[in-house]
Design an enzyme around this catalytic site. Structure first.
Site, PDB file in Angstrom:
ATOM      1  CD  GLU A 124     -23.323  49.883  26.657  1.00  0.00           C
ATOM      2  OE1 GLU A 124     -23.256  49.079  27.876  1.00  0.00           O
ATOM      3  OE2 GLU A 124     -22.986  51.073  26.737  1.00  0.00           O
TER       4      GLU A 124
HETATM    5  P1  NAD Z   1     -25.907  38.083  20.950  1.00  0.00           P
HETATM    6  O1  NAD Z   1     -24.589  38.691  20.960  1.00  0.00           O
HETATM    7  O2  NAD Z   1     -26.101  36.641  20.617  1.00  0.00           O
HETATM    8  O3  NAD Z   1     -26.750  38.900  19.845  1.00  0.00           O
HETATM    9  C1  NAD Z   1     -27.042  40.410  19.914  1.00  0.00           C
HETATM   10  C2  NAD Z   1     -27.224  40.580  18.807  1.00  0.00           C
HETATM   11  O4  NAD Z   1     -26.306  40.551  17.590  1.00  0.00           O
HETATM   12  C3  NAD Z   1     -28.640  40.190  17.751  1.00  0.00           C
HETATM   13  O5  NAD Z   1     -29.095  40.971  17.208  1.00  0.00           O
HETATM   14  C4  NAD Z   1     -27.792  38.953  16.772  1.00  0.00           C
HETATM   15  O6  NAD Z   1     -28.771  38.725  15.702  1.00  0.00           O
HETATM   16  C5  NAD Z   1     -26.585  39.761  16.321  1.00  0.00           C
HETATM   17  N1  NAD Z   1     -25.510  38.926  15.975  1.00  0.00           N
HETATM   18  C6  NAD Z   1     -25.436  37.468  16.246  1.00  0.00           C
HETATM   19  N2  NAD Z   1     -24.237  37.132  15.474  1.00  0.00           N
HETATM   20  C7  NAD Z   1     -23.824  38.253  14.931  1.00  0.00           C
HETATM   21  C8  NAD Z   1     -22.715  38.450  14.167  1.00  0.00           C
HETATM   22  N3  NAD Z   1     -21.645  37.502  13.924  1.00  0.00           N
HETATM   23  N4  NAD Z   1     -22.444  39.607  13.409  1.00  0.00           N
HETATM   24  C9  NAD Z   1     -23.299  40.562  13.685  1.00  0.00           C
HETATM   25  N5  NAD Z   1     -24.424  40.303  14.542  1.00  0.00           N
HETATM   26  C10 NAD Z   1     -24.551  39.294  15.177  1.00  0.00           C
HETATM   27  O7  NAD Z   1     -26.568  38.250  22.177  1.00  0.00           O
HETATM   28  P2  NAD Z   1     -27.891  37.937  22.986  1.00  0.00           P
HETATM   29  O8  NAD Z   1     -27.893  36.320  22.936  1.00  0.00           O
HETATM   30  O9  NAD Z   1     -28.937  38.563  22.033  1.00  0.00           O
HETATM   31  O10 NAD Z   1     -27.860  38.583  24.258  1.00  0.00           O
HETATM   32  C11 NAD Z   1     -27.315  38.094  25.388  1.00  0.00           C
HETATM   33  C12 NAD Z   1     -25.933  38.799  25.739  1.00  0.00           C
HETATM   34  O11 NAD Z   1     -26.099  40.161  25.821  1.00  0.00           O
HETATM   35  C13 NAD Z   1     -25.428  38.562  27.145  1.00  0.00           C
HETATM   36  O12 NAD Z   1     -24.284  38.281  27.087  1.00  0.00           O
HETATM   37  C14 NAD Z   1     -25.843  39.885  27.875  1.00  0.00           C
HETATM   38  O13 NAD Z   1     -25.013  39.915  28.974  1.00  0.00           O
HETATM   39  C15 NAD Z   1     -25.566  40.774  26.750  1.00  0.00           C
HETATM   40  N6  NAD Z   1     -26.384  41.959  27.283  1.00  0.00           N
HETATM   41  C16 NAD Z   1     -25.635  42.933  27.457  1.00  0.00           C
HETATM   42  C17 NAD Z   1     -26.346  44.252  27.843  1.00  0.00           C
HETATM   43  C18 NAD Z   1     -25.655  45.434  28.252  1.00  0.00           C
HETATM   44  O14 NAD Z   1     -26.376  46.526  28.104  1.00  0.00           O
HETATM   45  N7  NAD Z   1     -24.430  45.472  28.604  1.00  0.00           N
HETATM   46  C19 NAD Z   1     -27.610  44.212  27.843  1.00  0.00           C
HETATM   47  C20 NAD Z   1     -28.385  43.220  27.462  1.00  0.00           C
HETATM   48  C21 NAD Z   1     -27.771  42.001  27.283  1.00  0.00           C
END
Ligand code: NAD
Length: 487
Positions: A227
């Site tokens: 997502e």
């Molecule tokens: P992110 O991808 O930075 O982090 C999401 C999760 O992934 C966190 O728990 C983080 O600790 C973990 N993570 C980070 N690096 C990782 C790695 N290398 N391996 C495994 N896990 C890792 O995203 P964010 O900054 O928390 O959220 C913002 C993004 O999420 C935006 O792009 C937004 O559009 C998207 N988003 C999508 C939805 C949806 O339902 N489609 C909803 C909310 C946010």
């Protein structure tokens, strides 16, 4: 089920701890056998009650982590939006679990053969959640995961640590660790978590991080639901009522200060209407937020890093000739903030495609405008860019609306409003291409986290013998071939 020994990461302490829980959950799941509707409902009800019990703590934690986030917003988007998926699944799971009759091929159906699908739990599902709606994007999918009869392990974002602590309390209060477990930590913990041999993994976050998730999952062939985000366009038709359109999309753009995966990312507007739309945006913002800096109803950027990222994007746009128009209330100086990272909604007009605001997902209250002469340019622009998570069309021209729907591809569409499609529990929520893979919510979520097992029950009669399928082949074989190749 994936064999635990297929894990490919080194056995560091974080992985060891996670693996222990995964193995315990899997063993308990296997020992349980059929997961009855009563057990599923009980697990969901415990979760729902626990979220309700900790709602005030959750709201306070959200406020702490964001430095400023309105109570009402947190109640709507994190508390109530965590409770309603449980509530709706509790009501419907019995119906969802019913086996589904399917057609049986001719003439086997006539001979007594029967086909059906049974939805079976997958086993242990890993959930990785982001910080922007940290509770909703953890408990929402969890409701579907539990409705489908699975166990779950959760890894929330390190950017909202107070919320993670409260979520850990909610989880500990509601479930045994063998049912649902939570692991906090940053990218390191995330990397270890995403390498676990789950039976399915749901990742909500950035497209860039999803590449790592998918690569880690590939090592164990763990199926993933992704997502993600992207640049969701708002197309304003010449037929749109400007005032209504602006008041609707600006509510969506300013909610959580634009830190929403579905936030309207940029506008596509008829060139002669740009000035009117800009004026209307200022009016709409002033009506919602007469003040901002001290206003508890206007959300802050989650941290300095994101505040700085957006400031850099504004500098980049200005340097490339963009017209940066702030809607900050008169006399409020956003460079002087006490403990918050607020940014006023800011329009960027006269944009060019080399600006970062038109290349990267904004995830904040900046709103670039692109103008068009001919409506078809809007469709061409959307199609020339990565497929978005959402697309918004404002207007009353049925032909245009049809064209937008038929000729663009996005995760979802909301017509004459923004974001509201996610609230329809009966619509699948998910992206397409770089905006995501798979979907969840309601029945679609139940199916996403279930294995649709195909079951065919053979007729009593000797079908293979009758159809000449068993060697030595003969005239009955030829008859069957003739029947099956007839076009
Ligand atoms: P992110 O991808 O930075 O982090 C999401 C999760 O992934 C966190 O728990 C983080 O600790 C973990 N993570 C980070 N690096 C990782 C790695 N290398 N391996 C495994 N896990 C890792 O995203 P964010 O900054 O928390 O959220 C913002 C993004 O999420 C935006 O792009 C937004 O559009 C998207 N988003 C999508 C939805 C949806 O339902 N489609 C909803 C909310 C946010």
């Amino acid at each position: 089920m994936n064999a635990p020994e297929t894990i490919t990461t080194g056995h560091d302490p974080i992985t060891e701890a996670m693996m222990k829980v995964l193995e315990a959950q899997r063993a308990d799941y296997l020992a349980e056998g059929h997961v009855s509707v009563e057990v599923r409902i009980d697990r969901m009800r415990r979760g729902m009650n626990s979220v309700a019990k900790y709602q005030d703590k959750l709201v306070d934690a959200l406020s702490t982590d964001f430095t400023c986030r309105p109570r009402q917003l947190s109640m709507l988007t994190d508390v109530s939006a965590s409770i309603s998926p449980f509530k709706s699944a509790i009501k419907q799971v019995k119906t969802w679990m019913k086996p589904e009759k399917r057609k049986t091929m001719f003439p086997l159906g006539l001979l007594g053969g029967r086909s059906r699908i049974e939805y079976q739990p997958l086993g242990v599902v890993g959930i990785i959640s982001p910080w922007n709606f940290p509770a909703n994007l953890t408990f929402g999918p969890l409701a579907d995961v539990l409705a489908a009869g699975n166990r779950a392990m959760i890894k929330p974002s390190e950017f909202t640590p107070s919320v993670s602590d409260v979520m850990a309390e909610i989880v500990a209060d509601a479930w045994d660790e063998k049912e649902v477990a939570i692991f906090t930590g940053g990218p390191e913990a995330g990397a270890a978590f995403s390498a676990l041999p789950f039976d399915h993994m749901l990742f909500t976050g950035a497209t860039s991080v999803a590449r790592h998730i998918m690569a880690a999952a590939a090592k164990n062939l763990v199926p993933v639901t992704l997502e993600l985000g992207g640049k969701s366009p708002v197309i304003i038709s010449r037929s749109a009522d400007v005032k209504t359109a602006v008041s609707r999309f600006m509510m969506g753009k300013t909610m959580n200060a634009g830190q929403i995966c579905l936030a309207p990312d940029y506008l596509l507007v008829p060139e002669e209407k740009a000035d009117e739309i800009i004026a209307e945006i200022k009016t709409a913002v002033a009506a919602m937020y007469p003040t901002m800096l001290e206003n508890p109803e206007y959300t802050s950027m989650v941290n300095e890093r994101h505040f700085q990222r957006l400031q850099d994007n504004l500098t980049d746009a200005a340097e490339k000739g963009g017209d940066v128009i702030s809607t900050a209330p008169a006399g409020e100086d956003f460079s002087q903030q006490q403990g918050t990272y607020k940014i006023a909604p800011t329009i960027i007009n006269n944009t060019t495609d080399d600006m970062r605001v038109l290349q990267e997902e904004i995830f904040g209250p900046l709103l670039p405008i692109k103008t068009y002469k001919d409506f078809d340019e809007t469709i061409q622009y959307v199609n020339a860019n990565p497929r978005p998570l959402a697309l918004y069309y404002f207007g009353s021209d049925a032909q245009e609306e049809r064209n937008v729907l038929d000729r663009t591809t996005s995760g979802g569409v909301c017509l004459n409003d923004v974001i509201m499609h996610i609230m329809q529990e009966d619509l699948p929520f998910g992206g397409v291409g770089p905006a995501g893979t798979g979907s969840y919510h309601g029945y679609d979520g139940f199916k996403n986290f279930s294995h649709a097992k195909s079951i065919y029950k053979q007729a009593k009669i000797d079908v293979a013998g009758l159809g000449g399928m068993r060697p030595p082949y003969g005239p009955n074989t030829e008859k069957t071939i003739k029947m099956q190749t007839k076009i």
